[in-house]
Design a protein around this motif. Structure first.
Motif, PDB file in Angstrom:
ATOM      1  N   LEU A 157      86.043 -13.714 -67.248  1.00  0.00           N
ATOM      2  CA  LEU A 157      87.218 -13.648 -68.117  1.00  0.00           C
ATOM      3  C   LEU A 157      88.107 -14.878 -68.018  1.00  0.00           C
ATOM      4  CD1 LEU A 157      88.397  -9.950 -67.502  1.00  0.00           C
ATOM      5  CD2 LEU A 157      87.172 -10.807 -69.493  1.00  0.00           C
ATOM      6  N   TYR A 158      88.414 -15.282 -66.779  1.00  0.00           N
ATOM      7  CA  TYR A 158      89.447 -16.293 -66.527  1.00  0.00           C
ATOM      8  C   TYR A 158      88.878 -17.561 -65.904  1.00  0.00           C
ATOM      9  CZ  TYR A 158      93.415 -13.039 -67.205  1.00  0.00           C
ATOM     10  OH  TYR A 158      94.364 -12.172 -67.719  1.00  0.00           O
ATOM     11  N   GLN A 159      87.607 -17.876 -66.130  1.00  0.00           N
ATOM     12  CA  GLN A 159      86.997 -18.971 -65.378  1.00  0.00           C
ATOM     13  C   GLN A 159      87.633 -20.330 -65.660  1.00  0.00           C
ATOM     14  OE1 GLN A 159      85.437 -17.659 -68.018  1.00  0.00           O
ATOM     15  NE2 GLN A 159      84.285 -19.205 -69.131  1.00  0.00           N
ATOM     16  N   LEU A 160      88.293 -20.490 -66.807  1.00  0.00           N
ATOM     17  CA  LEU A 160      88.954 -21.760 -67.132  1.00  0.00           C
ATOM     18  C   LEU A 160      90.469 -21.663 -67.055  1.00  0.00           C
ATOM     19  CD1 LEU A 160      86.713 -22.939 -70.125  1.00  0.00           C
ATOM     20  CD2 LEU A 160      86.548 -23.560 -67.703  1.00  0.00           C
ATOM     21  N   CYS A 161      90.964 -20.544 -66.562  1.00  0.00           N
ATOM     22  CA  CYS A 161      92.404 -20.347 -66.403  1.00  0.00           C
ATOM     23  C   CYS A 161      92.855 -20.850 -65.029  1.00  0.00           C
ATOM     24  CB  CYS A 161      92.763 -18.869 -66.555  1.00  0.00           C
ATOM     25  SG  CYS A 161      92.455 -18.182 -68.190  1.00  0.00           S
ATOM     26  N   SER A 162      94.144 -20.982 -64.868  1.00  0.00           N
ATOM     27  CA  SER A 162      94.689 -21.451 -63.602  1.00  0.00           C
ATOM     28  C   SER A 162      94.621 -20.361 -62.541  1.00  0.00           C
ATOM     29  CB  SER A 162      96.149 -21.869 -63.795  1.00  0.00           C
ATOM     30  OG  SER A 162      96.961 -20.720 -64.032  1.00  0.00           O
ATOM     31  N   PRO A 163      94.629 -20.748 -61.253  1.00  0.00           N
ATOM     32  CA  PRO A 163      94.689 -19.745 -60.182  1.00  0.00           C
ATOM     33  C   PRO A 163      95.917 -18.849 -60.305  1.00  0.00           C
ATOM     34  CG  PRO A 163      94.128 -21.902 -59.286  1.00  0.00           C
ATOM     35  CD  PRO A 163      94.511 -22.119 -60.722  1.00  0.00           C
ATOM     36  N   GLU A 164      97.012 -19.416 -60.797  1.00  0.00           N
ATOM     37  CA  GLU A 164      98.231 -18.624 -60.969  1.00  0.00           C
ATOM     38  C   GLU A 164      98.037 -17.521 -62.003  1.00  0.00           C
ATOM     39  OE1 GLU A 164      99.322 -22.644 -59.415  1.00  0.00           O
ATOM     40  OE2 GLU A 164      98.064 -21.923 -61.052  1.00  0.00           O
ATOM     41  N   ASP A 165      97.344 -17.841 -63.095  1.00  0.00           N
ATOM     42  CA  ASP A 165      97.109 -16.823 -64.125  1.00  0.00           C
ATOM     43  C   ASP A 165      96.139 -15.759 -63.634  1.00  0.00           C
ATOM     44  OD1 ASP A 165      98.859 -17.827 -66.012  1.00  0.00           O
ATOM     45  OD2 ASP A 165      97.362 -19.138 -66.916  1.00  0.00           O
ATOM     46  N   ARG A 166      95.156 -16.145 -62.847  1.00  0.00           N
ATOM     47  CA  ARG A 166      94.249 -15.154 -62.269  1.00  0.00           C
ATOM     48  C   ARG A 166      94.996 -14.221 -61.326  1.00  0.00           C
ATOM     49  NH1 ARG A 166      90.535 -19.581 -62.469  1.00  0.00           N
ATOM     50  NH2 ARG A 166      90.955 -20.209 -60.315  1.00  0.00           N
ATOM     51  N   ALA A 167      95.897 -14.792 -60.529  1.00  0.00           N
ATOM     52  CA  ALA A 167      96.681 -13.966 -59.619  1.00  0.00           C
ATOM     53  C   ALA A 167      97.595 -13.013 -60.390  1.00  0.00           C
ATOM     54  CB  ALA A 167      97.513 -14.860 -58.692  1.00  0.00           C
ATOM     55  N   LEU A 168      98.172 -13.506 -61.470  1.00  0.00           N
ATOM     56  CA  LEU A 168      99.027 -12.652 -62.303  1.00  0.00           C
ATOM     57  C   LEU A 168      98.228 -11.491 -62.874  1.00  0.00           C
ATOM     58  CD1 LEU A 168     101.841 -12.327 -63.732  1.00  0.00           C
ATOM     59  CD2 LEU A 168     100.843 -13.588 -65.646  1.00  0.00           C
ATOM     60  N   ALA A 169      97.047 -11.773 -63.374  1.00  0.00           N
ATOM     61  CA  ALA A 169      96.219 -10.730 -63.962  1.00  0.00           C
ATOM     62  C   ALA A 169      95.816  -9.684 -62.929  1.00  0.00           C
ATOM     63  CB  ALA A 169      94.981 -11.346 -64.599  1.00  0.00           C
ATOM     64  N   LEU A 170      95.432 -10.131 -61.751  1.00  0.00           N
ATOM     65  CA  LEU A 170      95.026  -9.195 -60.716  1.00  0.00           C
ATOM     66  C   LEU A 170      96.184  -8.293 -60.291  1.00  0.00           C
ATOM     67  CD1 LEU A 170      92.747 -11.513 -58.548  1.00  0.00           C
ATOM     68  CD2 LEU A 170      92.026  -9.558 -59.924  1.00  0.00           C
ATOM     69  N   ALA A 171      97.402  -8.806 -60.410  1.00  0.00           N
ATOM     70  CA  ALA A 171      98.578  -8.012 -60.049  1.00  0.00           C
ATOM     71  C   ALA A 171      98.975  -7.024 -61.139  1.00  0.00           C
ATOM     72  CB  ALA A 171      99.749  -8.942 -59.742  1.00  0.00           C
ATOM     73  N   LEU A 172      98.703  -7.360 -62.407  1.00  0.00           N
ATOM     74  CA  LEU A 172      99.250  -6.580 -63.522  1.00  0.00           C
ATOM     75  C   LEU A 172      98.239  -5.759 -64.304  1.00  0.00           C
ATOM     76  CD1 LEU A 172     101.850  -9.125 -65.005  1.00  0.00           C
ATOM     77  CD2 LEU A 172     102.234  -7.261 -63.373  1.00  0.00           C
ATOM     78  N   MET A 173      96.946  -6.022 -64.145  1.00  0.00           N
ATOM     79  CA  MET A 173      95.964  -5.247 -64.898  1.00  0.00           C
ATOM     80  C   MET A 173      96.024  -3.769 -64.527  1.00  0.00           C
ATOM     81  SD  MET A 173      92.415  -7.340 -65.369  1.00  0.00           S
ATOM     82  CE  MET A 173      92.034  -7.142 -63.635  1.00  0.00           C
TER      83      MET A 173
END
Length: 257
Positions: A157-173
């Motif tokens: 899903l997020y392979q080209l996204c920033s680490p910050e956006d991945r962390a945000l998603a993992l917190a909010l999904m």
């Protein structure tokens, strides 16, 4: 161009939060933007255990469309599973929509039930890695919840996204559903959904809804007026390419508005 009202619809497990980069870009260009949380998503108070039908899930968007005055129109943008939300909103309120924009989305057509494109997607997804798929709801009704795991999110899903956006998603999904059983009972009309102009935006580095499957959707789900392509963008264009996405959306809104 004159100010437009963009309505942004997220995909499964996500919420209005995923548009946080795109929303200010559209607003800075002079447009109104509404990002909606579907039921059991984002900060919506419901839990997935309370949401058994697609109508329940889509109620926030339908209620919003009802609130729009009859002399006003919006630009609908749906990402991933949000393509289904757009289709049903367009079916009920075609007169209130300039254009429906399907962003690497599971866009249904007319020749099959709305569930057909999701069935095909599931069939073409060989592995869900650590995604959690669990039964929920009343016994014998075959409801399945879905929650993307960290590995699936990072690799697909997020392979080209920033680490910050991945962390945000993992917190909010939050757990969601694809509502396949319920969507298999529904239909979309040419008199409603069919009269709303549809534009599809392809993301060519998407590893979830792959480029080949996006092309299959465009070819088989009849009625697409125009296709745009985003190069070097993964499944989350609002995060991995918000500036490019805003340009595409503004161009489409100007053309169809």
């Amino acid at each position: 161009m004159a100010s437009k009202h963009f309505v942004l619809v997220h995909g499964a497990c996500h919420g209005a939060w995923c548009w946080y980069k795109l929303k200010p870009l559209l607003e800075s260009a002079g447009h109104k933007v509404t990002a909606i949380d579907m039921a059991a998503s984002g900060i919506n108070p419901k839990k997935i255990e309370e949401v058994w039908t697609f109508d329940d899930y889509n109620a926030p968007l339908i209620n919003f469309m009802k609130s729009i005055p009859t002399d006003q129109k919006v630009v609908l943008v749906g990402h991933s599973l949000g393509g289904q939300n757009l289709a049903f909103a367009a079916d009920q309120f075609p007169e209130k929509i300039y254009v429906a924009i399907f962003l690497t989305a599971l866009m249904p057509g007319f020749s099959h039930r709305p569930s057909y494109v999701i069935d095909q997607f599931i069939e073409r997804t060989p592995t869900w890695l650590d995604t959690k798929l669990e039964p929920y709801g009343p016994p014998n009704e075959n409801h399945i919840s879905i929650l993307f795991g960290p590995d699936f999110l990072t690799e697909k899903l997020y392979q080209l996204c920033s680490p910050e956006d991945r962390a945000l998603a993992l917190a909010l999904m939050r757990p969601s559903s694809l509502f396949v059983v319920d969507l298999a009972k529904k239909n979309l009309s040419k008199e409603g959904y069919g009269i709303v102009p549809r534009v599809y935006i392809v993301c060519n580095e998407d590893k979830t809804i792959t480029t080949d499957f996006q092309k299959w959707i465009i070819e088989n789900m009849e009625g697409v007026k125009q296709v745009k392509v985003m190069d070097g963008i993964d499944h989350m264009p609002m995060l991995s390419g918000p500036s490019d996405l805003s340009i595409h959306l503004l161009d489409i809104a100007a053309e169809y508005g």
